[in-house]
Design a protein around this motif. Structure first.
Motif, PDB file in Angstrom:
ATOM      1  N   ARG A 100       5.069   3.705  -6.002  1.00 30.05           N
ATOM      2  CA  ARG A 100       4.687   4.849  -6.848  1.00 30.05           C
ATOM      3  C   ARG A 100       5.269   6.178  -6.307  1.00 30.05           C
ATOM      4  O   ARG A 100       4.586   7.188  -6.222  1.00 30.05           O
ATOM      5  CB  ARG A 100       3.150   4.993  -6.903  1.00 30.05           C
ATOM      6  CG  ARG A 100       2.424   3.779  -7.440  1.00 30.05           C
ATOM      7  CD  ARG A 100       2.377   3.812  -8.965  1.00 30.05           C
ATOM      8  NE  ARG A 100       1.324   2.924  -9.461  1.00 30.05           N
ATOM      9  CZ  ARG A 100       1.496   1.638  -9.765  1.00 30.05           C
ATOM     10  NH1 ARG A 100       2.665   1.072  -9.598  1.00 30.05           N
ATOM     11  NH2 ARG A 100       0.506   0.926 -10.253  1.00 30.05           N
TER      12      ARG A 100
ATOM     13  N   THR B 102       0.857  -1.187   0.000  1.00 29.85           N
ATOM     14  CA  THR B 102       0.000   0.000   0.000  1.00 29.85           C
ATOM     15  C   THR B 102       0.885   1.226   0.000  1.00 29.85           C
ATOM     16  O   THR B 102       1.814   1.315   0.826  1.00 29.85           O
ATOM     17  CB  THR B 102      -0.859   0.008   1.287  1.00 29.85           C
ATOM     18  OG1 THR B 102      -1.501  -1.241   1.397  1.00 29.85           O
ATOM     19  CG2 THR B 102      -1.902   1.107   1.227  1.00 29.85           C
ATOM     20  N   ASN B 103       0.650   2.121  -0.921  1.00 28.62           N
ATOM     21  CA  ASN B 103       1.506   3.309  -0.923  1.00 28.62           C
ATOM     22  C   ASN B 103       0.958   4.356   0.037  1.00 28.62           C
ATOM     23  O   ASN B 103      -0.050   4.147   0.708  1.00 28.62           O
ATOM     24  CB  ASN B 103       1.733   3.834  -2.338  1.00 28.62           C
ATOM     25  CG  ASN B 103       0.469   4.413  -2.942  1.00 28.62           C
ATOM     26  OD1 ASN B 103      -0.527   4.615  -2.241  1.00 28.62           O
ATOM     27  ND2 ASN B 103       0.495   4.653  -4.245  1.00 28.62           N
ATOM     28  N   ARG B 104       1.619   5.494   0.072  1.00 30.31           N
ATOM     29  CA  ARG B 104       1.282   6.517   1.048  1.00 30.31           C
ATOM     30  C   ARG B 104      -0.163   7.021   0.907  1.00 30.31           C
ATOM     31  O   ARG B 104      -0.805   7.384   1.877  1.00 30.31           O
ATOM     32  CB  ARG B 104       2.250   7.699   0.843  1.00 30.31           C
ATOM     33  CG  ARG B 104       2.261   8.670   1.989  1.00 30.31           C
ATOM     34  CD  ARG B 104       2.687  10.020   1.467  1.00 30.31           C
ATOM     35  NE  ARG B 104       4.081   9.980   1.006  1.00 30.31           N
ATOM     36  CZ  ARG B 104       5.061  10.664   1.562  1.00 30.31           C
ATOM     37  NH1 ARG B 104       4.817  11.410   2.603  1.00 30.31           N
ATOM     38  NH2 ARG B 104       6.262  10.616   1.085  1.00 30.31           N
ATOM     39  N   ASP B 105      -0.657   7.009  -0.334  1.00 29.91           N
ATOM     40  CA  ASP B 105      -2.024   7.492  -0.571  1.00 29.91           C
ATOM     41  C   ASP B 105      -3.081   6.467  -0.178  1.00 29.91           C
ATOM     42  O   ASP B 105      -4.274   6.763  -0.190  1.00 29.91           O
ATOM     43  CB  ASP B 105      -2.225   7.847  -2.048  1.00 29.91           C
ATOM     44  CG  ASP B 105      -1.189   8.841  -2.506  1.00 29.91           C
ATOM     45  OD1 ASP B 105      -0.771   9.647  -1.640  1.00 29.91           O
ATOM     46  OD2 ASP B 105      -0.767   8.785  -3.665  1.00 29.91           O
ATOM     47  N   GLY B 106      -2.683   5.252   0.046  1.00 29.63           N
ATOM     48  CA  GLY B 106      -3.641   4.220   0.431  1.00 29.63           C
ATOM     49  C   GLY B 106      -4.007   3.297  -0.708  1.00 29.63           C
ATOM     50  O   GLY B 106      -4.703   2.287  -0.516  1.00 29.63           O
ATOM     51  N   SER B 107      -3.487   3.581  -1.892  1.00 30.11           N
ATOM     52  CA  SER B 107      -3.790   2.672  -2.998  1.00 30.11           C
ATOM     53  C   SER B 107      -2.839   1.478  -2.971  1.00 30.11           C
ATOM     54  O   SER B 107      -1.697   1.585  -2.520  1.00 30.11           O
ATOM     55  CB  SER B 107      -3.692   3.422  -4.332  1.00 30.11           C
ATOM     56  OG  SER B 107      -2.395   3.941  -4.470  1.00 30.11           O
ATOM     57  N   VAL B 108      -3.340   0.362  -3.450  1.00 31.12           N
ATOM     58  CA  VAL B 108      -2.574  -0.879  -3.390  1.00 31.12           C
ATOM     59  C   VAL B 108      -1.917  -1.114  -4.748  1.00 31.12           C
ATOM     60  O   VAL B 108      -2.568  -1.028  -5.785  1.00 31.12           O
ATOM     61  CB  VAL B 108      -3.485  -2.066  -3.019  1.00 31.12           C
ATOM     62  CG1 VAL B 108      -2.706  -3.369  -3.023  1.00 31.12           C
ATOM     63  CG2 VAL B 108      -4.142  -1.838  -1.677  1.00 31.12           C
ATOM     64  N   ASN B 109      -0.632  -1.418  -4.674  1.00 31.43           N
ATOM     65  CA  ASN B 109       0.113  -1.683  -5.909  1.00 31.43           C
ATOM     66  C   ASN B 109       0.794  -3.038  -5.790  1.00 31.43           C
ATOM     67  O   ASN B 109       1.159  -3.483  -4.702  1.00 31.43           O
ATOM     68  CB  ASN B 109       1.167  -0.608  -6.133  1.00 31.43           C
ATOM     69  CG  ASN B 109       0.596   0.782  -5.980  1.00 31.43           C
ATOM     70  OD1 ASN B 109      -0.366   1.140  -6.664  1.00 31.43           O
ATOM     71  ND2 ASN B 109       1.144   1.538  -5.032  1.00 31.43           N
TER      72      ASN B 109
END
Lengths: 412, 234
Positions: free
Chosen positions: A215, A175-182
């Motif tokens: 990201r 999970t990146n800092r924005d909360g989206s999962v990559n």
């Protein structure tokens, strides 16, 4: 003075068995302490080098507050590109730092397409990382020694648990800092030996892959690990770096950077402190042994030589010289015992090194104990024993010097 | 000027609540280079008197001057220095140091008490050992020589510092007659050659017959002063 020394030496030889026994007792005590100190010190140094050279580094720098929430490896507490540049400048300004390695640390999910488990990932520059933790390549059990882009080094426990082998393709999701999962696919480049402690389950990827996975548009760093040219300068370098970074403060006025030595990062530091405390008590035991044995011998010597003391006092020996005579005897006992103890210690240490005693510590197996005698320890123990021997002789010597010759001559 | 001068010398020991008058108001004078003996039965006070003269003990009252010094006012260290410089002691049991050779026993006072150069020291020791007749025993330890030889070594030790006065407490008590006479002869010879004063405490008739002045002590008092037969040479 030389004559007093000669007489004192002969007095000791007069009671050969007693002198031998006392000196032997001191020698055994000295040997015990020196072997213990050199072995425990070897164990401690070995463990410290295992911990610092395979994972931690000697010093780490984080953003203030990062360590308080390290369990969750928060990306929000990373150092920005600008802050990292400042830090680099400070690192280069402090003498004694051999290498530094920036790391991006984050928690993710590791999948072999059939099973998934959690993993802690370190994104590193492979060359910089091996400069700071030179034992890392040595931890590779299977596969390549150097981390390449698109590859992941996974800990042995994970490889076994998920039945993953070198060359397999796996997916890491984060999970990146924005909360989206990559997610990103990796090839397993190597399986590395797990080490004791929370960092023992860490996987490694190239820092560029970490940036891609998270990201990140520009460089961000969770921590910077440092390796020093001389480990003994740990505190000097740490405080100099701290003061070099102290001009940077956060919004609440606290220092922006948090500089910590390995001592504040590893629980093994408490074990090493315990070893030092034990060493202190072992030294106290040695002092007790020397004090009791020398005092016992000197009290006996004074008691047995009362008439002699009376004679030398009567013919004009000053009380001070009688005092010296017995103090020199105590000194000799200490010197002979210490000297014998050092020789026995050298032999014992040589034998321990020749036998190569191995031991396991946590998941690290086959560690070889290599005690090394340090001159500082030998000097310290020798000084302690000799000073205590003289102190132990002080009371009987004082008693002898204060004897009235007339009473001493009457003694039967 | 006399070497020893005692005036109303008194020594009282306190044992618990008991006060023992070992010496009772004794006065006497000993001239330089004389051969003097205090005689008397056991408990008469002769050893106590010798101890007072030897600065090993202090008088309770009265005055005692030895070699010009009032010994009753000397501190422990001053008394030790005074003994080392002016007095020689000969003991009944010889009191040689068993860990030192004959030579080293004689050397001890010169090394530890008086600072004498190596050359002078060696010369004096060898000369004295030769005079007392134990030069050939110089490398032996006390337990390797006879009682008479031990006492000769003790005499050499007492004389090696060139003392003004030698105090000898029962010096022949542990020796057979023949050896005792030889020891007395040796002391006579030393007195004649070096001018040293010898003061004995004894009840040995052999010594008594050889001294010049005899003080008889009874219950701490000098009850008789007599001239002996040994004064002819002086």
């Amino acid at each position: 003075m030389f004559k007093l020394v000669k007489i004192a030496f002969r007095n000791l030889l007069r009671y050969k068995r007693r002198t031998l026994l006392t000196s032997s007792l001191i020698a055994v005590g000295v040997t015990f302490v020196l072997v213990f100190v050199s072995s425990s010190s070897a164990f401690k140094n070995l463990m410290i080098s295992q911990i610092t050279d395979s994972m931690l580094g000697h010093i780490q720098v984080h953003k203030q507050g990062y360590m308080a929430s390290i369990d969750s490896l928060p990306l929000t507490m990373n150092l920005s590109q600008k802050q990292y540049e400042k830090l680099k400048k400070a690192i280069l300004s402090v003498p004694g730092i051999q290498a530094y390695s920036p790391r991006i640390k984050f928690a993710g999910m590791f999948s072999n397409f059939m099973e998934t488990t959690n993993i802690r990932i370190n994104g590193v520059y492979p060359d910089k990382e091996t400069d700071v933790v030179p034992l890392l390549p040595g931890r590779v059990k299977q596969g390549e020694k150097v981390i390449k882009k698109g590859e992941i080094f996974i800990p042995e426990l994970l490889a076994k648990g998920l039945n993953v082998k070198v060359g397999n393709t796996v997916v890491v999701i984060a999970t990146n800092r924005d909360g989206s999962v990559n997610g990103k696919q990796f090839r397993v480049g190597a399986v590395i030996e797990s080490v004791t402690g929370p960092g023992g389950r860490d996987g490694y990827i190239h820092i560029e892959d970490a940036k891609e996975l998270l990201r990140l548009e520009e460089m961000e760093v969770s921590e910077v690990a440092l390796r020093l040219k001389d480990f003994d300068e740990l505190h000097r370098v740490s405080s100099e770096l701290q003061s070099a970074l102290s001009i940077d403060v956060n919004k609440s006025g606290k220092p922006l950077f948090d500089v910590r030595t390995w001592e504040a990062l590893s629980p093994f530091y408490n074990v090493s402190r315990m070893i030092e405390v034990m060493t202190f008590f072992i030294r106290l035991m040695l002092i007790a042994i020397v004090l009791i044995s020398v005092m016992n011998v000197m009290i006996m010597a004074v008691f047995e030589r009362i008439r002699e003391i009376g004679t030398i006092a009567a013919i004009g020996t000053r009380p001070g010289k009688i005092l010296y005579l017995f103090l020199i005897e105590g000194f000799f006992l200490g010197v002979v015992g210490t000297f014998a103890g050092i020789i026995i210690t050298c032999l014992t240490t040589y034998i321990i090194n020749a036998v190569e005693i191995s031991f396991n510590f946590g998941r690290q197996v086959g560690l070889i104990l290599s005690p090394r005698l340090e001159i500082e320890q030998i000097v310290l123990i020798s000084v302690i024993v000799i000073v205590v021997s003289i102190l132990a002789a002080l009371q009987p010597a004082f008693k002898a010097s204060r004897m009235e010759p007339i009473n001493a001559l009457r003694h039967v | 000027m006399s070497l020893i001068s005692a005036q109303d010398l008194t020594k009282v020991y306190t044992v618990g609540e008991l006060r023992v008058h070992a010496i009772k108001s004794v006065s006497f004078v000993v001239e330089r280079s004389s051969f003097v003996s205090f005689v008397g039965p056991s408990g008469s006070g002769k050893t106590t008197l010798l101890n007072l003269i030897g600065c090993l003990d202090r008088p309770t009252s009265g005055s005692l001057t030895v070699a010009g010094a009032d010994t009753s006012v000397l501190s422990r260290t001053e008394a030790a220095d005074f003994r080392g410089k002016n007095l020689g002691f000969i003991f009944q049991d010889f009191n040689l140091m068993p860990i030192l050779t004959v030579y080293e026993n004689v050397e001890y006072p010169l090394l530890v008490i008086q600072n004498v150069s190596n050359e002078e020291r060696k010369k004096r020791i060898l000369s004295l050992l030769d005079t007392v007749g134990v030069l050939d025993q110089k490398d032996k330890y006390p337990d390797q020589i006879s009682g008479g030889q031990k006492q000769r070594v003790a005499i050499a030790r007492a004389l090696v510092t060139n003392p003004r006065l030698v105090l000898a407490d029962e010096p022949t008590a542990n020796l057979d007659s023949k050896t005792a006479f030889r020891i007395i002869d040796t002391m006579h010879q030393m007195r004649d050659e070096l001018g040293v004063t010898f003061v004995f405490s004894t009840h040995d008739r052999k010594i008594v017959s050889e001294v010049e002045h005899i003080y008889t002590l009874t219950d701490g008092k000098i009850t008789e002063k007599a001239e002996g037969q040994g004064g002819g040479d002086v």
